[in-house]
Design an enzyme around this catalytic site. Structure first.
Site, PDB file in Angstrom:
ATOM      1  N   ASN A  90     -30.722  86.136  57.426  1.00 38.15           N
ATOM      2  CA  ASN A  90     -30.256  86.764  56.226  1.00 38.15           C
ATOM      3  C   ASN A  90     -30.495  88.213  56.667  1.00 38.15           C
ATOM      4  OD1 ASN A  90     -30.190  88.491  53.884  1.00 38.15           O
ATOM      5  ND2 ASN A  90     -31.900  87.569  52.937  1.00 38.15           N
ATOM      6  N   LYS A 147     -29.837  90.934  55.302  1.00 35.38           N
ATOM      7  CA  LYS A 147     -29.900  91.877  54.185  1.00 35.38           C
ATOM      8  C   LYS A 147     -28.803  93.192  54.063  1.00 35.38           C
ATOM      9  CE  LYS A 147     -34.336  90.415  53.982  1.00 35.38           C
ATOM     10  NZ  LYS A 147     -35.931  90.305  53.119  1.00 35.38           N
ATOM     11  N   HIS A 173     -31.544  84.775  46.009  1.00 34.84           N
ATOM     12  CA  HIS A 173     -32.808  85.007  46.708  1.00 34.84           C
ATOM     13  C   HIS A 173     -33.585  85.965  45.913  1.00 34.84           C
ATOM     14  CE1 HIS A 173     -34.822  87.752  49.713  1.00 34.84           C
ATOM     15  NE2 HIS A 173     -34.624  86.894  50.930  1.00 34.84           N
ATOM     16  N   GLU A 207     -34.910  88.827  46.064  1.00 35.01           N
ATOM     17  CA  GLU A 207     -34.760  90.273  45.955  1.00 35.01           C
ATOM     18  C   GLU A 207     -33.513  90.419  44.961  1.00 35.01           C
ATOM     19  OE1 GLU A 207     -34.232  90.950  50.277  1.00 35.01           O
ATOM     20  OE2 GLU A 207     -36.437  90.781  50.483  1.00 35.01           O
ATOM     21  N   GLU A 256     -39.084  80.049  49.587  1.00 35.71           N
ATOM     22  CA  GLU A 256     -39.535  81.448  50.218  1.00 35.71           C
ATOM     23  C   GLU A 256     -40.710  81.822  49.142  1.00 35.71           C
ATOM     24  OE1 GLU A 256     -36.418  83.313  52.683  1.00 35.71           O
ATOM     25  OE2 GLU A 256     -35.891  83.704  50.839  1.00 35.71           O
ATOM     26  N   SER A 297     -41.550  85.619  56.504  1.00 37.98           N
ATOM     27  CA  SER A 297     -42.130  86.072  57.712  1.00 37.98           C
ATOM     28  C   SER A 297     -42.099  85.008  58.844  1.00 37.98           C
ATOM     29  CB  SER A 297     -43.638  86.532  57.344  1.00 37.98           C
ATOM     30  OG  SER A 297     -43.368  87.713  56.461  1.00 37.98           O
TER      31      SER A 297
HETATM   32  C1  PEP Z   1     -35.853  86.509  53.671  1.00 37.96           C
HETATM   33  O1  PEP Z   1     -35.306  87.647  53.405  1.00 37.96           O
HETATM   34  O2  PEP Z   1     -35.134  85.569  53.223  1.00 37.96           O
HETATM   35  C2  PEP Z   1     -37.025  86.409  54.390  1.00 37.96           C
HETATM   36  C3  PEP Z   1     -37.591  85.341  54.470  1.00 37.96           C
HETATM   37  O3  PEP Z   1     -37.328  87.684  55.059  1.00 37.96           O
HETATM   38  P1  PEP Z   1     -38.683  87.974  56.130  1.00 37.96           P
HETATM   39  O4  PEP Z   1     -38.420  86.655  57.320  1.00 37.96           O
HETATM   40  O5  PEP Z   1     -38.383  89.076  56.823  1.00 37.96           O
HETATM   41  O6  PEP Z   1     -39.865  87.536  55.448  1.00 37.96           O
END
Ligand code: PEP
Length: 253
Positions: free
Chosen positions: A11, A13, A97, A99, A169, A215
């Site tokens: 992703n 973003k 997601h 966000e 997530e 992460s």
């Molecule tokens: C994400 O945006 O779905 C995500 C898991 O970000 P990160 O890997 O940076 O934690």
């Protein structure tokens, strides 16, 4: 990772111009050319779908969108529909997601409408769910996930969900450097699979892919993928560089 085919999804973003995205995608294609046993997807910003689509043609890398709107067309300024994404070359769409839920007011209901629109046009939804830190501390993780799954998949039938992918997530692990331990993630993935079994039956619960996100890095992917109910990863930060993303994709070494 039972006997399901792993999916490693990136992703991107709100990062990268069309040229930057194409450059990274080109490097990625070179680095994963030989990968045959893992599905790979990248979701650049809408403005880079076209440039990335050209670069990944005839490669193992598939294109995904980060969001969509559920109507096919109309007076919805600023929105992009599922048929538009399909015609731009997308095979997948990330939906719900955290966000988007946190900053753009998405609810379980709008997530459900988006999943239906994606399925209708033949885009594979990557349906994101996860609890906040506060909810985990209040021991509400499982009830939050139960509600997100039930409402997000309302009115859908098992036969419509054969391309659906779930991404667990935990919000507290996204972009924070804090990863759920593989045991914490496995426990939740097993629970999500049991929810799918209860609502949609044993066949779908066995075949559905459940990704972990939060992460994920080259140095923690192997332990996560060793767990029986983790079928891949949704990767944010570490997918922005072709080097680190390809190391995650090639987790088997
Ligand atoms: C994400 O945006 O779905 C995500 C898991 O970000 P990160 O890997 O940076 O934690």
């Amino acid at each position: 990772m039972g006997n399901r085919r792993p999916l490693i999804a990136g992703n991107w973003k709100m990062y990268k111009t069309p040229q930057e995205a194409a450059d990274t995608a080109k490097q990625l294609v070179e680095q994963v050319r030989e990968v045959a046993d893992v599905d790979i997807m990248i979701a650049p910003p809408f403005t880079a779908l076209e440039s990335v689509s050209r670069v990944i043609k005839n490669s193992p890398v598939a294109l995904g969108a980060q969001n969509l709107y559920w109507e096919d067309e109309g007076a919805y300024t600023g929105e992009i529909s599922a048929p538009m994404l399909k015609s731009a070359g997308c095979q997948y769409a990330i939906i719900g997601h955290s966000e988007r839920r946190q900053y753009f007011g998405e609810t379980d209901k709008t997530v459900n409408q988006k999943i239906q629109a994606a399925i209708q046009i033949g885009l594979k939804p990557v349906f994101c769910i996860g609890e906040t830190e506060q909810e985990r501390e209040a021991e509400q993780t499982l009830s939050v996930l139960d509600k997100q799954v039930r409402k997000g998949l309302e009115r859908l039938l098992p036969e419509q969900l054969d391309t659906l992918i779930i991404a667990y997530e935990p919000v507290w692990a996204i972009g924070t450097g804090k990863t759920a331990t593989e045991d914490q993630a496995q426990e939740v993935h097993q629970f999500i699979r049991s929810l799918i079994e209860k609502s949609f039956g044993n066949d779908l619960s066995k075949s559905i892919r459940i990704l972990y996100g939060g992460s994920v890095k080259p140095d923690n992917i192997l332990n996560l993928m060793a767990m029986p109910d983790i079928d891949g990863a949704l990767v944010g930060g570490a997918s922005l560089s072709a080097d680190s993303f390809s190391r995650i994709i090639k987790f088997k070494g």
